[in-house]
Design a protein around this motif. Sequence first.
Motif, mmCIF file in Angstrom:
data_model
loop_
_atom_site.group_PDB
_atom_site.id
_atom_site.type_symbol
_atom_site.label_atom_id
_atom_site.label_comp_id
_atom_site.label_asym_id
_atom_site.label_seq_id
_atom_site.Cartn_x
_atom_site.Cartn_y
_atom_site.Cartn_z
ATOM 1 N N LYS A 1 2.338 1.878 6.802
ATOM 2 C CA LYS A 1 1.145 1.198 6.273
ATOM 3 C C LYS A 1 1.430 -0.256 5.897
ATOM 4 N N GLY A 2 2.339 -0.865 6.638
ATOM 5 C CA GLY A 2 2.639 -2.269 6.375
ATOM 6 C C GLY A 2 3.922 -2.449 5.594
ATOM 7 N N GLY A 3 4.346 -3.709 5.478
ATOM 8 C CA GLY A 3 5.578 -4.015 4.763
ATOM 9 C C GLY A 3 5.357 -4.994 3.635
ATOM 10 N N PHE A 4 6.275 -4.957 2.672
ATOM 11 C CA PHE A 4 6.243 -5.901 1.553
ATOM 12 C C PHE A 4 7.664 -6.332 1.253
ATOM 13 N N ALA B 1 0.840 -1.194 0.000
ATOM 14 C CA ALA B 1 0.000 0.000 0.000
ATOM 15 C C ALA B 1 0.875 1.244 0.000
ATOM 16 N N GLN B 2 0.322 2.333 -0.508
ATOM 17 C CA GLN B 2 1.033 3.600 -0.408
ATOM 18 C C GLN B 2 1.271 3.906 1.070
ATOM 19 N N GLY B 3 2.488 4.354 1.376
ATOM 20 C CA GLY B 3 2.832 4.589 2.765
ATOM 21 C C GLY B 3 3.463 3.370 3.409
ATOM 22 N N GLY B 4 3.538 2.269 2.639
ATOM 23 C CA GLY B 4 4.137 1.046 3.140
ATOM 24 C C GLY B 4 5.646 1.043 2.958
ATOM 25 N N VAL B 5 6.279 0.020 3.528
ATOM 26 C CA VAL B 5 7.731 -0.120 3.460
ATOM 27 C C VAL B 5 8.090 -1.353 2.633
ATOM 28 N N ASN C 1 4.252 -5.201 9.013
ATOM 29 C CA ASN C 1 2.836 -5.554 8.936
ATOM 30 C C ASN C 1 2.211 -5.660 10.323
ATOM 31 N N GLU C 2 2.952 -6.214 11.269
ATOM 32 C CA GLU C 2 2.459 -6.306 12.645
ATOM 33 C C GLU C 2 2.246 -4.916 13.231
#
Length: 427
Positions: A221-224, A105-109, A182-183
């Motif tokens: 906003k979460g990780g990928f 998501a946008q804002g994610g890492v 993500n956590e």
Amino acid sequence: MVAPPRATGAIAISLSLTILSYFLYHKSRSKSTSRKTHKTLSVEKARKGLVAAIGNTPLIRINSLSDVTGCEILGKAEFLNPGGSVKDRVAVKIIEEALESGALAQGGVITEGSAGSTAISLATVAPAYGCKCHVVIPDDVAIEKSQILEALGATVERVRPVSITHRDHYVNIARRRALEANELALKHGEGKQNESPDVTLVNGYDCNGEKQSTKFASDCKGGFFADQFENLANFRAHYEGTGPEIWEQTGGKLDAFIAAAGTGGTVAGVSRFLKEKNTKVRCFLIDPPGSGLYNKVTRGVMYTREEAEGRRLKNPFDTITEGIGINRLTENFKLAELDGAIRGTDLESVEMSRYLLKNDGLFVGSSSAMNCVGAVRVARAMGPGHTIVTILCDSGMRHLSKFYDAQYLSEHGLAPSALRLEFLGDA
């Protein structure tokens, strides 16, 4: 006739449920469409900026090598991408597919374990998509790579090199970082304390042996996990981009393609595309010292002399070249269509880099130089009059502290001295 009271009530309840379902469905569909539209707009906006300059790199004639072999040796100048390497293509493909699937998501890492180039490319393009980058990098790669990453705004962990089977291999740490992000995002979404997990460096230490920890921002906003080795977006970037470009730029008139492999995405994507266009195009791998891919291609087994002698080297291969060579089969490399493989040496790569700089003004990195070693060997094997294409992955600017450092090379018995191509057996 008037319906019985019980029947009238049932009809009213059924009608109410139908109306409620209708509104809930359209509300959900509206939100889904909105999210999809938002992601699409984000990708389209990125493509109008920096991302538009990625790809369609020149295919240049390497004059000195062409003249001495009697072949047309052409190099795909990937170092001219905005992020300075062939990995820009991969970074874009990985991010866009992740955004479109909802995994990012946008804002994610975006987290990645990388020897340098992929990490730099991810850090370069991530802001264009509204994302940040967290990189885990071995502490034995050229220091300028981590300096570039930090300058680009990425969070950098330099960690000790260990086997890929170890939980603290840089790739495995990067995978954990995505889960931790993500956590954190989940806790934030539930209104809990916005404290991130204790995210320490490999074995709890940085490359200087000092205890450290790093944390993600509370609004993450979460990780990928980019997973460049196994993520087939890597392969697709080259199958859909690099391969077709080479075919178009040569007018389909090429006889061979050769490149080294790290993740395997480039050699797999390009070789498979070219083979589908013309089965007569021969595709080869050039492999550095200690890597098992040469034996896999030529003998069908992943096997190295070092392992036969009972010596396990640090990466577990030991070579001055960075970003190429591996002792396991990646999902990307499995898709390669190869006719053979060639061994290259560190000294050949060092000598080739100086030869190209002196004779062509090409200031290339270690993997690019190794690719050119392979191109000359293929040209000699095929004979004059053929067209051979290879990849100029990145420039020498990221290799100053090792590959282009005279003292470092001298200490490792790699000081260049050749005047011509005698290091390849040509007087």
